[in-house]
Design an enzyme around this catalytic site. Sequence first.
Site, PDB file in Angstrom:
ATOM      1  N   GLY A  61       0.798  -1.227   0.000  1.00  0.00           N
ATOM      2  CA  GLY A  61       0.000   0.000   0.000  1.00  0.00           C
ATOM      3  C   GLY A  61       0.826   1.269   0.000  1.00  0.00           C
ATOM      4  N   VAL A  62       2.165   1.133   0.030  1.00  0.00           N
ATOM      5  CA  VAL A  62       3.008   2.345   0.111  1.00  0.00           C
ATOM      6  C   VAL A  62       3.043   3.102  -1.222  1.00  0.00           C
ATOM      7  CG1 VAL A  62       5.243   1.267  -0.476  1.00  0.00           C
ATOM      8  CG2 VAL A  62       5.174   3.198   1.085  1.00  0.00           C
ATOM      9  N   ARG A 111      -6.971  -9.936  -8.599  1.00  0.00           N
ATOM     10  CA  ARG A 111      -7.960  -8.886  -8.335  1.00  0.00           C
ATOM     11  C   ARG A 111      -8.740  -8.655  -9.630  1.00  0.00           C
ATOM     12  NH1 ARG A 111      -3.194  -5.439  -5.655  1.00  0.00           N
ATOM     13  NH2 ARG A 111      -3.129  -6.523  -3.642  1.00  0.00           N
ATOM     14  N   ARG A 161      -7.696   1.918  -1.588  1.00  0.00           N
ATOM     15  CA  ARG A 161      -7.495   1.045  -2.752  1.00  0.00           C
ATOM     16  C   ARG A 161      -8.626   0.023  -2.837  1.00  0.00           C
ATOM     17  NH1 ARG A 161      -1.954  -2.279  -3.493  1.00  0.00           N
ATOM     18  NH2 ARG A 161      -2.950  -3.689  -2.014  1.00  0.00           N
ATOM     19  N   ARG A 219      -1.725  -7.091   6.566  1.00  0.00           N
ATOM     20  CA  ARG A 219      -0.692  -6.368   5.797  1.00  0.00           C
ATOM     21  C   ARG A 219      -0.057  -5.264   6.649  1.00  0.00           C
ATOM     22  NH1 ARG A 219      -1.237  -6.638  -0.516  1.00  0.00           N
ATOM     23  NH2 ARG A 219      -2.002  -8.756  -0.697  1.00  0.00           N
ATOM     24  N   ASN A 242       7.374   8.045   0.356  1.00  0.00           N
ATOM     25  CA  ASN A 242       6.299   8.400  -0.580  1.00  0.00           C
ATOM     26  C   ASN A 242       5.198   9.148   0.179  1.00  0.00           C
ATOM     27  OD1 ASN A 242       4.507   8.660  -2.669  1.00  0.00           O
ATOM     28  ND2 ASN A 242       3.874   6.514  -2.685  1.00  0.00           N
TER      29      ASN A 242
HETATM   30  N1  LIG Z   1       1.788   9.455  -2.415  1.00  0.00           N
HETATM   31  C1  LIG Z   1       0.564   8.955  -2.384  1.00  0.00           C
HETATM   32  N2  LIG Z   1      -0.428   9.636  -1.777  1.00  0.00           N
HETATM   33  C2  LIG Z   1      -1.683   9.138  -1.726  1.00  0.00           C
HETATM   34  N3  LIG Z   1      -2.053   7.945  -2.252  1.00  0.00           N
HETATM   35  C3  LIG Z   1      -1.099   7.234  -2.856  1.00  0.00           C
HETATM   36  C4  LIG Z   1       0.246   7.684  -2.960  1.00  0.00           C
HETATM   37  N4  LIG Z   1       0.957   6.746  -3.643  1.00  0.00           N
HETATM   38  C5  LIG Z   1       0.112   5.756  -3.951  1.00  0.00           C
HETATM   39  N5  LIG Z   1      -1.132   6.046  -3.494  1.00  0.00           N
HETATM   40  C6  LIG Z   1      -2.333   5.204  -3.575  1.00  0.00           C
HETATM   41  O1  LIG Z   1      -2.187   4.199  -2.585  1.00  0.00           O
HETATM   42  C7  LIG Z   1      -2.767   2.973  -3.002  1.00  0.00           C
HETATM   43  C8  LIG Z   1      -1.714   1.859  -2.900  1.00  0.00           C
HETATM   44  O2  LIG Z   1      -0.727   2.074  -3.902  1.00  0.00           O
HETATM   45  P1  LIG Z   1      -0.067   0.863  -4.669  1.00  0.00           P
HETATM   46  O3  LIG Z   1      -1.107  -0.120  -5.075  1.00  0.00           O
HETATM   47  O4  LIG Z   1       0.793   1.443  -5.706  1.00  0.00           O
HETATM   48  O5  LIG Z   1       0.799   0.248  -3.477  1.00  0.00           O
HETATM   49  P2  LIG Z   1       1.816  -0.964  -3.501  1.00  0.00           P
HETATM   50  O6  LIG Z   1       2.969  -0.571  -2.662  1.00  0.00           O
HETATM   51  O7  LIG Z   1       2.111  -1.385  -4.881  1.00  0.00           O
HETATM   52  O8  LIG Z   1       0.974  -2.077  -2.766  1.00  0.00           O
HETATM   53  P3  LIG Z   1       1.134  -3.685  -2.822  1.00  0.00           P
HETATM   54  O9  LIG Z   1       2.462  -4.027  -2.275  1.00  0.00           O
HETATM   55  O10 LIG Z   1       0.020  -4.183  -1.951  1.00  0.00           O
HETATM   56  O11 LIG Z   1       0.964  -4.129  -4.235  1.00  0.00           O
HETATM   57  C9  LIG Z   1      -3.270   3.185  -4.410  1.00  0.00           C
HETATM   58  O12 LIG Z   1      -4.656   3.399  -4.367  1.00  0.00           O
HETATM   59  C10 LIG Z   1      -2.526   4.446  -4.880  1.00  0.00           C
HETATM   60  O13 LIG Z   1      -3.286   5.187  -5.784  1.00  0.00           O
HETATM   61  N1  LIG Z   2       9.362 -11.764  -2.576  1.00  0.00           N
HETATM   62  C1  LIG Z   2       8.495 -11.380  -3.514  1.00  0.00           C
HETATM   63  N2  LIG Z   2       7.528 -10.496  -3.195  1.00  0.00           N
HETATM   64  C2  LIG Z   2       6.686 -10.119  -4.156  1.00  0.00           C
HETATM   65  C3  LIG Z   2       6.763 -10.599  -5.465  1.00  0.00           C
HETATM   66  N3  LIG Z   2       5.796 -10.035  -6.198  1.00  0.00           N
HETATM   67  C4  LIG Z   2       5.128  -9.211  -5.373  1.00  0.00           C
HETATM   68  N4  LIG Z   2       5.671  -9.243  -4.153  1.00  0.00           N
HETATM   69  C5  LIG Z   2       5.268  -8.479  -2.970  1.00  0.00           C
HETATM   70  O1  LIG Z   2       4.109  -9.022  -2.405  1.00  0.00           O
HETATM   71  C6  LIG Z   2       3.422  -8.017  -1.685  1.00  0.00           C
HETATM   72  C7  LIG Z   2       1.950  -8.096  -1.953  1.00  0.00           C
HETATM   73  O2  LIG Z   2       1.642  -7.865  -3.275  1.00  0.00           O
HETATM   74  P1  LIG Z   2       0.119  -7.762  -3.763  1.00  0.00           P
HETATM   75  O3  LIG Z   2       0.193  -7.664  -5.255  1.00  0.00           O
HETATM   76  O4  LIG Z   2      -0.574  -8.974  -3.292  1.00  0.00           O
HETATM   77  O5  LIG Z   2      -0.443  -6.527  -3.132  1.00  0.00           O
HETATM   78  C8  LIG Z   2       4.035  -6.686  -2.122  1.00  0.00           C
HETATM   79  O6  LIG Z   2       4.856  -6.211  -1.081  1.00  0.00           O
HETATM   80  C9  LIG Z   2       4.896  -7.045  -3.285  1.00  0.00           C
HETATM   81  O7  LIG Z   2       6.048  -6.245  -3.379  1.00  0.00           O
HETATM   82  C10 LIG Z   2       7.808 -11.531  -5.772  1.00  0.00           C
HETATM   83  O8  LIG Z   2       7.970 -12.005  -6.889  1.00  0.00           O
HETATM   84  N5  LIG Z   2       8.630 -11.884  -4.760  1.00  0.00           N
END
Ligand SMILES: Nc1ncnc2c1ncn2[C@@H]1O[C@H](COP(=O)(O)OP(=O)(O)OP(=O)(O)O)[C@@H](O)[C@H]1O
Ligand SMILES: Nc1nc2c(ncn2[C@@H]2O[C@H](COP(=O)(O)O)[C@@H](O)[C@H]2O)c(=O)[nH]1
Length: 364
Positions: free
Chosen positions: A145-146, A175, A268, A279, A302
Amino acid sequence: MGEAPVFYVENLKDRVSNGFNLRFKGFETSIDVGDKTFVIGSNNNDSISSIEVQIYDKSRGKWVIPTVLGTEPKRYEGHSAILLNEDRIMVITWGSTPDDCIWFLEMDTEYVKQQKKALGTEVIAWSKGVRGDAEKPVVISGPSGVGKGTLINMLMKEFPTMFGFSVSHTTRAPRSMEKNGVHYHFTERSIMEKDIKDGKFLEFASVHGNLYGTSIEAVEAVTDSGKRCILDIDVQGAKSVRASSLDAVFIFISPPSMAKLEERLHLRGTETEEQIQKRLRNAKAEIEQGKSLGIFDHILCNDHLEKCYDNLKKLLGLDGTTPTNLKPSSKGINLPSKHAASKINNKILVKSEALGSGNPSKNS
Ligand SMILES: Nc1ncnc2c1ncn2[C@@H]1O[C@H](COP(=O)(O)OP(=O)(O)OP(=O)(O)O)[C@@H](O)[C@H]1O
Ligand SMILES: Nc1nc2c(ncn2[C@@H]2O[C@H](COP(=O)(O)O)[C@@H](O)[C@H]2O)c(=O)[nH]1
């Protein structure tokens, strides 16, 4: 149909003798590839140029203005252009900084072919040349979520020809908007466990109750396409990659606060309340480890998305400055401000032109 006209850089410079109404008001070069001539021109404005490309389709006797993808070179005084492998042109800009002088104009790469098909227009794509550490894969890690995925999507959108995403395997359910093979390879646990046993994975980890992993094939698919590989993985995965033979740049994205992280996961809306709480519990340990274990080369907060994205680009050397992860030995190329370039076998010969000075020219 009459014979297609032939023209050269020299008469393009005159812009009258060739009879074409080119829009460029500055410097031009042209490269012939099959039925097409790619004219790369600069429009001077206070001696600073912006670059434009027009294509002359000889078979149809027509000029075409292509859709331009990627970020193009800015603020330079002229350029040399060399055809590489029939699918891209190397453009060396004059008077640019050493880390900003090599560019690639893709006219027929796999990526451009796909885009032509999708858009139904002529397409070209710019990408910046990088050297040394700047070619290393990029590992992006941080709590759920970061904003890792958001930042990666922004990079891929702005630099489509430069970066390729390493598509992980996971046993979690897709999803609603996620596509198999694009966001993840969604797989059965028993199959993934067998593949892990068979040594097909660079790293894997159990994350929030599911199995996630980066296959060797996923990274190779990106590097084979000539792109810089981006991995979005958790801290355990980053630790494993750090211990592997993959020489990468490791970036940890941290949230401004736990409250903001929770708010982002709620907004999200992809997890249940129970999954969000799980999480968040895991996030505390990840943040601690991310900041203390010495795995990461860079930590970015971020808070404001645009600011964080600018900082990410800065440390990857994508804002015209030298990447902060470059070693002094690979700081780009010092080229004479005016030069001509040609390709001989697999080498590029750069010949400095002491234009009008009567000085002898020098080859590099
Ligand atoms: N700087 C920010 N300020 C506010 N909202 C943000 C910011 N950056 C990202 N978001 C929002 O936060 C939510 C989570 O972002 P994102 O899905 O990119 O996280 P992630 O780190 O990839 O999560 P995961 O590890 O679960 O896949 C999204 O809805 C995104 O639009
Ligand atoms: N060690 C690994 N972590 C991974 C990989 N692909 C994604 N991720 C991490 O999982 C969490 C959750 O992801 P989500 O898509 O379910 O929200 C997130 O922190 C990813 O960075 C991988 O190949 N190896």
